[in-house]
Design a protein around this motif. Structure first.
Motif, short mmCIF file in Angstrom:
data_model
loop_
_atom_site.label_atom_id
_atom_site.label_comp_id
_atom_site.label_asym_id
_atom_site.label_seq_id
_atom_site.Cartn_x
_atom_site.Cartn_y
_atom_site.Cartn_z
N PRO A 39 0.82 -1.22 0.00
CA PRO A 39 0.00 0.00 0.00
C PRO A 39 0.85 1.27 0.00
CG PRO A 39 -0.86 -1.59 1.57
CD PRO A 39 0.46 -2.11 1.12
N ASP A 58 0.93 4.13 -2.99
CA ASP A 58 0.59 5.53 -2.68
C ASP A 58 1.71 6.48 -3.08
OD1 ASP A 58 -1.81 4.67 -1.67
OD2 ASP A 58 -1.22 4.81 0.44
N TYR A 104 2.06 6.68 -6.93
CA TYR A 104 0.94 7.42 -7.51
C TYR A 104 1.14 8.92 -7.37
CZ TYR A 104 -3.92 8.74 -8.49
OH TYR A 104 -5.06 9.30 -9.02
N GLU A 106 -6.18 -6.00 0.32
CA GLU A 106 -7.34 -5.19 0.68
C GLU A 106 -6.93 -3.77 1.07
OE1 GLU A 106 -9.41 -7.26 3.74
OE2 GLU A 106 -9.92 -8.98 2.47
N ASP A 144 -4.98 0.68 -2.58
CA ASP A 144 -5.98 1.46 -3.30
C ASP A 144 -5.91 1.10 -4.78
OD1 ASP A 144 -7.68 3.27 -4.42
OD2 ASP A 144 -6.79 5.05 -3.49
N LYS A 161 -7.73 1.79 -7.19
CA LYS A 161 -8.07 2.86 -8.13
C LYS A 161 -6.81 3.55 -8.65
CE LYS A 161 -12.59 2.51 -7.51
NZ LYS A 161 -13.50 2.03 -8.58
N LYS A 162 -5.70 3.35 -7.97
CA LYS A 162 -4.44 3.99 -8.38
C LYS A 162 -3.64 3.13 -9.36
CE LYS A 162 -4.07 6.67 -4.11
NZ LYS A 162 -3.31 6.93 -2.86
#
Length: 296
Positions: free
Chosen positions: A141, A145, A148, A166, A169, A171-172
């Motif tokens: 994660p 992040d 991105y 889980e 993200d 969507k990235k």
């Protein structure tokens, strides 16, 4: 454009068996071989053999020197591979007489990434470069992040699929490279066409590559959908099939090749890889793949 792969490096202990062992069963192995593997380094090697400029980031133990030697041999930049005082990750792989496999994975050094090390790696890459990830290292994660925020294109092979994903993200993610099982785990569906359609709904801005084993592969981006059948061969070891496809696909994407041509090249490369034992050693060079595509 450069690609940085922050991924696993595993020593693969491969045992050839009559059948995949069942609970409580003892079975004699026909032979044992030790290969360099790990989804991360497999995909970096595939990228390099496909002609891409690829950097690998990850951690190994004192027993991991063969990886540095292999990077030098195959053309993978090893600037971001570091040795630490933890054993290198490893796998125990059973390959049966039908070339199917089962894999037991020990994370080892692969699970020791720090935020500081990740920041150090990403500092040398910029907007538009590709970051390739799998789920065999820690801090996924955080890596997503940070990448991105820097504007990197993030390619994810969500394997092995587990609860750690889980926290990512999704969507990235710019590019998904996954098989039908992983696609089903993300969408909750089983039919490949429905899986692909649901992935398109969930991630409308992403490129989606769905590999389907003997049924080939499908690709979707926006309104575009392409299909690629397999090249039938007699398989002896399918361990690196998906990783070979991933590396060749990204290499073609970096070159701006048309998607149908990329899919065809990737499928041919995978068909060659499964006819050979091991992971890294089985991945063909670009020249071999292109020559094979010329043959009827």
């Amino acid at each position: 454009m450069k690609v940085i792969n922050i991924g696993s490096l595993n020593l693969d202990y491969v045992y050839h068996v009559d059948h995949i062992i069942r609970p409580g069963e003892t079975e004699s192995a026909g032979d044992r071989n030790v290969f360099l593997g790990g989804k991360g380094i497999n995909q970096s090697m595939a990228l390099a053999k496909a002609g891409a400029d690829v950097y690998h980031g990850g951690l190994i133990g004192e027993d991991g020197q063969p990886f540095l030697d292999a990077c030098a041999e195959y053309g993978v930049h090893a600037d971001y591979i570091r040795k630490i005082a933890v054993p290198t990750g490893h796998t125990i792989i059973q390959v049966d007489k039908n070339a199917q496999n089962s894999i037991l994975l020990y994370g080892g050094a692969n699970q020791m990434l720090t935020e500081e090390f990740v920041d150090e790696i990403l500092a040398d890459f910029e907007k538009g470069d590709i970051l390739l990830l799998q789920n065999e290292v820690n801090l996924l994660p955080y890596i997503v992040d940070q990448a991105y925020e820097k504007g990197l294109q993030i390619a994810l092979n969500p394997s092995p699929f587990n609860e750690k994903l889980e926290a990512v993200d999704m969507k990235k993610i710019s590019i998904f490279l996954l098989n039908e099982v992983e696609g089903g785990q993300i969408t909750g569906l089983t039919d490949p066409d429905e899986v692909l359609e649901k992935m398109r709904e969930m991630f409308p801005h992403a490129k989606i590559v769905l590999t389907l084993g003997k049924d080939g592969a499908k690709y979707a981006e926006g309104d575009q959908v392409y299909e690629q059948p397999i090249f039938p061969v007699k398989a002896v070891d399918t361990t690196a099939a998906g990783d070979t496809f991933t590396g060749y696909f990204l290499a073609g994407l970096m070159e701006g090749m048309p998607i149908p041509e990329i899919l065809k090249m990737s499928a041919k490369a995978s068909s060659i890889a499964v006819t050979r034992n091991g992971a890294v050693p089985s991945i063909p060079y670009r020249s071999e793949v292109m020559e094979a595509l010329k043959q009827k």
